[in-house]
Design an enzyme around this catalytic site. Structure first.
Site, short mmCIF file in Angstrom:
data_model
loop_
_atom_site.label_atom_id
_atom_site.label_comp_id
_atom_site.label_asym_id
_atom_site.label_seq_id
_atom_site.Cartn_x
_atom_site.Cartn_y
_atom_site.Cartn_z
N GLY A 106 0.72 -1.18 -0.06
CA GLY A 106 -0.12 -0.04 0.10
C GLY A 106 0.83 1.29 -0.24
N VAL A 165 -6.43 -12.28 4.59
CA VAL A 165 -6.83 -11.90 5.78
C VAL A 165 -7.59 -12.65 6.74
CG1 VAL A 165 -5.98 -9.61 5.70
CG2 VAL A 165 -8.31 -9.94 5.07
N ASP A 198 -1.70 8.26 15.89
CA ASP A 198 -2.07 9.48 15.45
C ASP A 198 -0.70 10.14 15.06
OD1 ASP A 198 -2.73 12.23 15.33
OD2 ASP A 198 -4.52 12.09 16.34
N HIS A 199 -0.55 10.41 13.64
CA HIS A 199 0.88 10.82 13.27
C HIS A 199 1.13 12.19 13.51
CE1 HIS A 199 -1.30 12.64 9.92
NE2 HIS A 199 -0.01 13.08 9.55
N HIS A 206 -6.43 14.24 14.86
CA HIS A 206 -5.28 15.26 14.91
C HIS A 206 -5.61 16.45 15.70
CE1 HIS A 206 -4.02 12.45 12.22
NE2 HIS A 206 -4.47 13.07 10.99
N LYS A 213 -9.26 21.21 3.46
CA LYS A 213 -8.57 20.81 2.08
C LYS A 213 -8.67 22.16 1.12
CE LYS A 213 -8.25 16.43 2.52
NZ LYS A 213 -6.87 15.73 3.20
C1 BG6 Z 1 -4.30 12.27 7.49
C2 BG6 Z 1 -5.57 12.62 6.84
O1 BG6 Z 1 -4.68 11.77 8.54
O2 BG6 Z 1 -3.61 13.66 7.78
C3 BG6 Z 1 -5.29 13.47 5.41
O3 BG6 Z 1 -6.02 11.44 6.51
C4 BG6 Z 1 -4.64 14.52 5.83
O4 BG6 Z 1 -6.55 13.69 4.82
C5 BG6 Z 1 -3.31 14.21 6.49
O5 BG6 Z 1 -4.13 15.29 4.44
C6 BG6 Z 1 -2.50 15.46 6.91
O6 BG6 Z 1 -1.29 15.08 7.46
P1 BG6 Z 1 0.03 16.27 7.58
O7 BG6 Z 1 0.91 15.37 8.48
O8 BG6 Z 1 0.18 16.38 6.10
O9 BG6 Z 1 -0.57 17.40 8.05
#
Ligand code: BG6
Length: 488
Positions: free
Chosen positions: A15, A86, A177-178, A240, A338
Site C-alpha cells: 500500500g 486476511v 495518530d501521526h 489530530h 482541504k
Molecule cells: C491524514 C488525513 O490523517 O492527515 C489526510 O487522512 C491529511 O487527509 C493528513 O491530508 C494531513 O497530515 P499532514 O502530516 O500532512 O498534516
C-alpha cells in the site's frame, strides 16, 4: 533506551502508506543504528509477490535517501513477503512458520510488532487470527500497531476495540495518530512545562483564546471513495485536532511517563463542554470547496469517486470550550480544510490585553496583543509577538517578533513523525499514541456534530478552492470579538 530486536509483520505491505512513510522510516532507523540489535520484516498483502519483487519495491521507496548501494542491499535483505488472505487461517499458519524461522535466524527473541496499515474493516479479523492461529504466543512482546481510522463513530470504535482486546491488552495496542509524532506537537509539553514564562500564564486570567489551524492545499486527490465516508470532521478533527487541543489544555502531568500524561489528557477531554444537536451550529461550522475562482481547480463535487451532490465537508471550524477552573471562558478555536491557500499547521496563543494601555502603536493604532505562535509545519519553531518602544518616539511602540526555528527541517515532517512512532512502538513507549479512553471521548464529542450535520443539508459548495474557508468561519470568531490570525 535501546531498541530490542524484533520482527515486524506488516499488513498492507503493497500500500501507499507503507511505501511513502513506513519503509523510509525503517530505513532511517536502520541507518542510525537503531535496528542494530536485529530486525526482520514480513510484508503481507493480497498480491502474489515474492521476496525479490518486494525487496525491489522497498528499495525504490528509500533509494532517494542514500547513495550507499551496499547499505540498501543489506537493508532490503531483511525483508520477506507472503501473499495473504486476511480471513483465511491457512495464510496465518504460513505466516507463523516464516515468523518462527526468522525469529530463529535473526535471534529476535519472539518480539513481534503487528502493523496494520490497511483498510480498517479488517483490523478486527486480523487481530482475532493473530491470536487464534498462535502468532502472538511467543516469549517476547506482541504489539499491535494500528492506523486510523479507529472506527467511524463511538459504537463502531467500541466494537472494534472489544474485538482487538480479545487478542491484545490495552498496553500492547499502539493506535497511531501521526500528529503526535511531529516534533513541534511533542514540543507543546516542553514549551508549557519547561518554561517559567509560560506555565504561570497558561490559564483564563492571561490567555484570551487559542487558535489551532491545519490547512492543506491539496484536494481529496484519489481518496474520494474514503473521504466521502469520512469528511474533515472524522479525518482530521476527531483525531489530530482534538489531540492538539488536549495537549494544550491538560493540567501539568505528575511526570512524563505515558500513564501520567495520558490521565491528564483524558481529564482534559472530559472537561470539554459537550455539544447537543441544538447547539452544534453555534460552535461548529462546515465547508466544502467549489471550483477555484480562476477555474483551474475542480470543486469537490467534481472530483473522482465523489457524489455530485455530496454533503461531505472538506472544511471544519469550531469552538471548543472547557468547563474547568483553568479554562472557563477561553475559546479554543480549531480549523482545518482541504484546498486552502497554504499548507500550514500552527497554534496561536493569544494573550489578554494588559490592564491599562499607556502606549500606541505607530499611526495611532491600538497595541497588538502578545502572541505565542507554535509552528508545527512546514516551518518548525516558535515566535513570540511582543511590543517594544519605537526609536525616538516616547509614546509609540512597534510590534517585534522573537523567533526560534527548529534547525534544518524545511521538508514536511511526516516521515520523521512515523520514524519516531515506529521507534517508540519498538521500544514500548506508548506516550505518543492514543489510548482507548481518548479515542472514546473524542468520538463522543464528534458524534453529536456528525449527527447534526447528517440530518441537515449544507449550502455547498461554500468556499472556492484556494481560499481560507466559508464566511461563517470568520463570523464564529467575530461574534466573540476575535478574528483568525493569518495562515502565514
Ligand atoms: C491524514 C488525513 O490523517 O492527515 C489526510 O487522512 C491529511 O487527509 C493528513 O491530508 C494531513 O497530515 P499532514 O502530516 O500532512 O498534516
Amino acid at each position: 533506551s535501546e531498541t530490542p530486536a524484533a520482527l515486524t509483520i506488516l499488513f498492507g505491505a503493497t500500500g501507499d502508506l507503507a511505501k511513502r512513510k513506513l519503509y523510509p522510516s525503517l530505513y532511517r532507523l536502520y541507518r542510525k543504528g537503531h535496528l542494530a540489535s536485529g530486525f526482520a520484516v514480513i510484508g503481507t498483502a493480497r498480491r502474489e509477490w515474492d521476496n525479490d519483487i518486494f525487496r525491489e519495491h522497498v528499495k525504490k521507496s528509500v533509494i532517494e535517501l542514500t547513495t550507499d548501494q551496499d547499505q540498501i542491499d543489506e537493508f532490503i535483505s531483511h525483508f520477506y513477503y507472503l501473499p495473504h488472505d486476511v480471513s483465511d487461517s491457512n495464510s496465518y499458519i504460513e505466516l507463523r512458520t516464516l515468523a518462527n524461522e526468522l525469529d530463529h535466524q535473526y535471534s529476535l527473541g519472539g518480539n513481534r510488532l503487528f502493523y496494520l496499515a490497511m483498510a480498517p474493516e479488517f483490523f478486527g479479523t486480523i487481530a482475532d487470527h493473530l491470536k487464534y492461529d498462535n502468532l502472538t504466543d511467543t516469549e517476547g512482546f506482541g504489539r499491535l500497531v494500528i492506523e486510523k481510522p479507529f472506527g467511524h463513530d463511538l459504537p463502531s470504535a467500541q466494537e472494534l476495540n472489544a474485538q482487538i482486546r480479545r487478542s491484545f491488552d490495552e498496553k500492547d495496542i499502539y493506535r497511531i495518530d501521526h500528529y503526535l509524532g511531529k516534533e513541534m506537537v511533542q514540543n507543546i509539553e516542553s514549551i508549557r512545562f519547561a518554561n517559567a514564562l509560560f506555565e504561570p500564564l497558561w490559564n483564563n486570567r492571561y490567555i484570551s483564546n487559542i487558535q489551532i489551524t491545519s490547512s492543506e492545499t491539496l484536494g481529496v486527490e484519489e481518496r474520494g471513495g474514503y473521504y466521502e465516508t469520512s469528511g474533515a470532521l472524522k479525518d482530521m478533527v476527531q483525531n489530530h485536532m482534538l489531540q492538539m487541543v488536549s495537549l494544550l489544555a491538560m493540567e501539568p502531568p505528575i511526570s512524563l511517563q505515558d500513564d501520567d500524561i495520558r490521565s491528564e489528557k483524558v481529564r482534559a477531554f472530559r472537561s470539554m463542554r459537550p455539544l447537543t444537536l441544538e447547539t452544534v451550529n453555534e460552535y461548529f461550522v462546515r465547508g466544502q470547496y467549489g471550483p477555484s475562482e480562476n477555474g483551474n481547480m475542480l470543486g469537490y463535487r467534481e472530483e473522482l469517486n465523489v457524489n455530485p451532490e455530496s454533503n461531505t465537508e472538506t472544511y471544519v471550524a469550531g469552538k471548543v470550550m472547557f468547563d474547568n477552573f483553568r479554562w472557563a471562558g477561553v475559546p479554543f478555536y480549531i480549523r482545518t480544510g482541504k484546498r486552502m491557500p497554504l499548507k500550514s499547521t500552527k497554534i496561536v496563543v493569544q494573550f489578554k490585553n494588559i490592564p491599562m494601555n499607556l502606549y500606541y502603536r505607530s499611526n495611532e493604532q491600538e497595541l497588538e496583543p502578545n502572541l505565542l505562535v507554535i509552528h508545527i509545519q512546514p516551518e518548525e519553531g516558535i515566535t513570540l509577538h511582543l511590543n517594544a518602544k519605537r526609536a525616538g518616539h516616547q509614546l509609540q511602540t512597534n510590534p517585534v517578533k522573537l523567533s526560534y526555528a527548529n534547525s534544518g527541517t524545511d521538508i514536511m515532517n511526516t516521515p520523521e513523525a512515523y520514524e519516531k512512532l515506529i521507534h517508540d512502538a519498538m521500544r514500548g513507549d506508548s506516550t505518543n499514541f492514543t489510548h482507548w479512553d481518548e479515542v472514546a471521548l473524542s468520538w463522543s464529542f464528534v458524534d453529536v456534530i456528525a449527527e447534526a450535520w447528517r440530518n441537515e443539508k449544507a449550502p455547498y459548495p461554500n468556499y472556492p478552492a484556494s481560499t481560507t474557508g466559508p464566511k461563517a468561519a470568520d463570523e464564529l470568531l467575530e461574534q466573540d470579538g476575535f478574528f483568525w490570525w493569518p495562515l502565514d
